[in-house]
Write a protein that holds these residues in place. Sequence first.
Motif, PDB file in Angstrom:
ATOM      1  N   TYR A 177      10.091  -9.280   2.716  1.00 46.17           N
ATOM      2  CA  TYR A 177       8.740  -9.254   3.294  1.00 46.17           C
ATOM      3  C   TYR A 177       8.158  -7.842   3.091  1.00 46.17           C
ATOM      4  CZ  TYR A 177      10.250 -13.482   5.706  1.00 46.17           C
ATOM      5  OH  TYR A 177      10.721 -14.732   5.997  1.00 46.17           O
ATOM      6  N   PHE A 178       7.113  -7.762   2.238  1.00 50.39           N
ATOM      7  CA  PHE A 178       6.464  -6.452   2.008  1.00 50.39           C
ATOM      8  C   PHE A 178       5.108  -6.454   2.716  1.00 50.39           C
ATOM      9  CE2 PHE A 178       4.082  -3.220  -0.305  1.00 50.39           C
ATOM     10  CZ  PHE A 178       5.026  -2.193  -0.389  1.00 50.39           C
ATOM     11  N   PRO A 179       4.837  -5.439   3.590  1.00 49.72           N
ATOM     12  CA  PRO A 179       3.602  -5.444   4.389  1.00 49.72           C
ATOM     13  C   PRO A 179       2.355  -5.364   3.487  1.00 49.72           C
ATOM     14  CG  PRO A 179       5.182  -3.873   5.266  1.00 49.72           C
ATOM     15  CD  PRO A 179       5.705  -4.308   3.946  1.00 49.72           C
ATOM     16  N   VAL A 180       1.421  -6.269   3.752  1.00 56.63           N
ATOM     17  CA  VAL A 180       0.154  -6.225   3.025  1.00 56.63           C
ATOM     18  C   VAL A 180      -0.603  -4.937   3.319  1.00 56.63           C
ATOM     19  CG1 VAL A 180      -2.090  -7.358   2.743  1.00 56.63           C
ATOM     20  CG2 VAL A 180      -0.007  -8.729   2.929  1.00 56.63           C
ATOM     21  N   ARG A 181      -0.512  -4.444   4.540  1.00 55.10           N
ATOM     22  CA  ARG A 181      -1.192  -3.192   4.916  1.00 55.10           C
ATOM     23  C   ARG A 181      -0.723  -2.043   4.044  1.00 55.10           C
ATOM     24  NH1 ARG A 181       0.555   0.838   7.712  1.00 55.10           N
ATOM     25  NH2 ARG A 181       2.372  -0.346   8.395  1.00 55.10           N
ATOM     26  N   GLN A 182       0.568  -1.933   3.850  1.00 52.87           N
ATOM     27  CA  GLN A 182       1.105  -0.859   3.011  1.00 52.87           C
ATOM     28  C   GLN A 182       0.643  -1.012   1.564  1.00 52.87           C
ATOM     29  OE1 GLN A 182       5.317  -0.391   3.476  1.00 52.87           O
ATOM     30  NE2 GLN A 182       5.515   1.074   1.789  1.00 52.87           N
ATOM     31  N   TYR A 183       0.576  -2.290   1.115  1.00 49.27           N
ATOM     32  CA  TYR A 183       0.097  -2.544  -0.240  1.00 49.27           C
ATOM     33  C   TYR A 183      -1.360  -2.104  -0.389  1.00 49.27           C
ATOM     34  CZ  TYR A 183      -1.576  -5.354  -4.184  1.00 49.27           C
ATOM     35  OH  TYR A 183      -2.162  -5.786  -5.349  1.00 49.27           O
ATOM     36  N   ARG A 184      -2.179  -2.441   0.590  1.00 52.70           N
ATOM     37  CA  ARG A 184      -3.590  -2.060   0.532  1.00 52.70           C
ATOM     38  C   ARG A 184      -3.769  -0.552   0.625  1.00 52.70           C
ATOM     39  NH1 ARG A 184      -5.980  -6.799   4.540  1.00 52.70           N
ATOM     40  NH2 ARG A 184      -5.783  -8.523   3.020  1.00 52.70           N
ATOM     41  N   GLU A 185      -2.957   0.103   1.445  1.00 50.85           N
ATOM     42  CA  GLU A 185      -3.034   1.569   1.518  1.00 50.85           C
ATOM     43  C   GLU A 185      -2.691   2.204   0.176  1.00 50.85           C
ATOM     44  OE1 GLU A 185      -0.490   2.749   4.645  1.00 50.85           O
ATOM     45  OE2 GLU A 185      -1.883   2.176   6.276  1.00 50.85           O
ATOM     46  N   ALA A 186      -1.703   1.626  -0.501  1.00 54.16           N
ATOM     47  CA  ALA A 186      -1.337   2.172  -1.811  1.00 54.16           C
ATOM     48  C   ALA A 186      -2.482   2.006  -2.808  1.00 54.16           C
ATOM     49  CB  ALA A 186      -0.074   1.486  -2.323  1.00 54.16           C
ATOM     50  N   ILE A 187      -3.112   0.805  -2.757  1.00 55.13           N
ATOM     51  CA  ILE A 187      -4.248   0.581  -3.655  1.00 55.13           C
ATOM     52  C   ILE A 187      -5.406   1.528  -3.316  1.00 55.13           C
ATOM     53  CG2 ILE A 187      -6.044  -1.075  -4.289  1.00 55.13           C
ATOM     54  CD1 ILE A 187      -3.988  -3.264  -4.142  1.00 55.13           C
ATOM     55  N   ALA A 188      -5.666   1.691  -2.010  1.00 61.99           N
ATOM     56  CA  ALA A 188      -6.749   2.586  -1.600  1.00 61.99           C
ATOM     57  C   ALA A 188      -6.485   4.013  -2.064  1.00 61.99           C
ATOM     58  CB  ALA A 188      -6.925   2.535  -0.087  1.00 61.99           C
ATOM     59  N   ASN A 189      -5.246   4.448  -1.920  1.00 63.80           N
ATOM     60  CA  ASN A 189      -4.909   5.814  -2.349  1.00 63.80           C
ATOM     61  C   ASN A 189      -5.068   5.993  -3.860  1.00 63.80           C
ATOM     62  OD1 ASN A 189      -4.277   6.591   0.261  1.00 63.80           O
ATOM     63  ND2 ASN A 189      -2.111   5.999   0.061  1.00 63.80           N
ATOM     64  N   ALA A 190      -4.935   4.904  -4.595  1.00 60.90           N
ATOM     65  CA  ALA A 190      -5.091   5.003  -6.043  1.00 60.90           C
ATOM     66  C   ALA A 190      -6.542   4.867  -6.481  1.00 60.90           C
ATOM     67  CB  ALA A 190      -4.237   3.925  -6.720  1.00 60.90           C
ATOM     68  N   VAL A 191      -7.351   4.070  -5.734  1.00 61.79           N
ATOM     69  CA  VAL A 191      -8.727   3.776  -6.154  1.00 61.79           C
ATOM     70  C   VAL A 191      -9.725   4.777  -5.587  1.00 61.79           C
ATOM     71  CG1 VAL A 191     -10.580   2.071  -5.987  1.00 61.79           C
ATOM     72  CG2 VAL A 191      -8.240   1.338  -6.504  1.00 61.79           C
ATOM     73  N   TYR A 192      -9.562   5.162  -4.324  1.00 66.18           N
ATOM     74  CA  TYR A 192     -10.570   6.011  -3.680  1.00 66.18           C
ATOM     75  C   TYR A 192     -10.828   7.325  -4.405  1.00 66.18           C
ATOM     76  CZ  TYR A 192     -10.850   2.896   0.354  1.00 66.18           C
ATOM     77  OH  TYR A 192     -11.069   1.818   1.165  1.00 66.18           O
ATOM     78  N   PRO A 193      -9.828   8.035  -4.901  1.00 64.46           N
ATOM     79  CA  PRO A 193     -10.139   9.286  -5.619  1.00 64.46           C
ATOM     80  C   PRO A 193     -11.086   9.070  -6.803  1.00 64.46           C
ATOM     81  CG  PRO A 193      -7.821   9.208  -5.070  1.00 64.46           C
ATOM     82  CD  PRO A 193      -8.371   7.863  -4.738  1.00 64.46           C
ATOM     83  N   SER A 194     -10.840   7.977  -7.573  1.00 64.75           N
ATOM     84  CA  SER A 194     -11.729   7.727  -8.709  1.00 64.75           C
ATOM     85  C   SER A 194     -13.129   7.357  -8.243  1.00 64.75           C
ATOM     86  CB  SER A 194     -11.151   6.620  -9.583  1.00 64.75           C
ATOM     87  OG  SER A 194     -11.042   5.414  -8.845  1.00 64.75           O
ATOM     88  N   LEU A 195     -13.237   6.600  -7.122  1.00 64.61           N
ATOM     89  CA  LEU A 195     -14.556   6.261  -6.599  1.00 64.61           C
ATOM     90  C   LEU A 195     -15.294   7.499  -6.107  1.00 64.61           C
ATOM     91  CD1 LEU A 195     -13.787   2.971  -4.630  1.00 64.61           C
ATOM     92  CD2 LEU A 195     -14.888   3.210  -6.859  1.00 64.61           C
ATOM     93  N   ILE A 196     -14.559   8.371  -5.420  1.00 66.49           N
ATOM     94  CA  ILE A 196     -15.186   9.606  -4.931  1.00 66.49           C
ATOM     95  C   ILE A 196     -15.625  10.482  -6.103  1.00 66.49           C
ATOM     96  CG2 ILE A 196     -14.773  11.740  -3.658  1.00 66.49           C
ATOM     97  CD1 ILE A 196     -12.909  10.136  -1.837  1.00 66.49           C
TER      98      ILE A 196
END
Length: 471
Positions: free
Chosen positions: A141-160
Amino acid sequence: MRWPLRYQILIPMVGIMVCAIVGVTLLHAWLATNQIKLQVRDQFRQIAHTLNDATFPLTVAVLNQTKGLSGADFVLVGGEGNVLSSTRPDFSPAPVQGSPPTWDELQSSDVIQAGDAPFFHSVVQLQPRMPGEGVRYLHIYFPVRQYREAIANAVYPSLIAGSLALIVVAILATVIAARVTRPLQRLDHKVVQIARGDFQPMVLPERDDEIRDLSTSINQMAELLGDYEDEIKRSERLKTLGQLRGAIAHQLRNAVTGCRIALDLYLRKSPENQEDETLQVANRQLCMIEQYLQSFLENKGGHFSSFEPVCLNELVARVISLVEPTARHVGIELKNETDAESLTMQGDAESLEQLISNLALNAIEAAVSVQEEQGITGEVSVRLFPTGAESVTLEVVDTGPGPESSIVNKMFEPLVTAKRDGTGLGLFVAREIVQNHGGEIRWERRGERTCFIVELPLVQVEKACVETTDR
């Protein structure tokens, strides 16, 4: 609909940059999301591989330690669905249907709700460690929250970074558009001023580019239009003078003729005044005025006078005798410095006399202005001398201040004068007379004196007649 130039530059530039930045940002976000998914899948496989090859029992402690390293929860169940060990006692895995994949085929499954949070759920079948050991299934069981945080950490810098780049591009595009359109607005304002009759030159831009070239062209156009307007004004004034000249000249000629006749009758009645110099000068002046007016009236379609031998020495002496009373009246010393050698040329005596008279009277007026301002005695000298075998030079020198700077370049043009009560025709007429005789006229400053120089040919070879100017 008006479409300002700044928007024509700004909007396409910003639009292109927005599309480029958004495209790059979305591509980077998509690649980052896929990379996170692959990382989660590889993490699942690595965990399953490690636990599948483990030679130690998969106790709760081992699973908790693995959870601390991976962030996932684990539930180990037997073939009958009984829980052997678990990091989350509250999880109750559903019975396994079919044959689950091996560790190297493991994929992240759909999201399920387990406990109070959503999880990615995957099941892998573990190989038995020893013969006779039953089937075991490992639920990951892998937490969806942790998965989304990882995606956010990868996407947000490029968006900013993309947003900041978009802001910078918008600012730069605005500045560039303003730098291009501001000079154009000044050009538009100057063109409006020219249309309203203001022909003053505009200040050229500092940058040496096409806008500066256009500004230079507009200044040249304004200068030409200003000159053209002045020429039109002079032409209109000359036209008006021409319309009035007949009536005025006719009335003046009648008045002058009456004065001359009255003076002749007076001299006949008073023979003792026949030798009076003042009366003789007045009589000659009246005769000269009458002659000028008669020529003026006859010169409607262009009057031509045949050239005749003219003794310039006698002509200068006669003019000086006519203007000398005027000079003496205003306190100006008039000198005749003509050479003793007799100089004779082919020309029109009447127009040449008017030429010398105009220059002498102008010189007297100029000398009077300095005399009144500085309290010194003004001087005017007329000099005639040969400058070669076929030319003669006439110089009229005065102690005046010289022409004003505002009219220096156009003082020989008609109706141009700096005098409050002047007509602007004296030097224009003088130039016309000189040119009709094939000569040249110019002026220069010699120290504190002003000198008008007339160069005339003694012999006319090409011309046999001269067109006299309107007087």
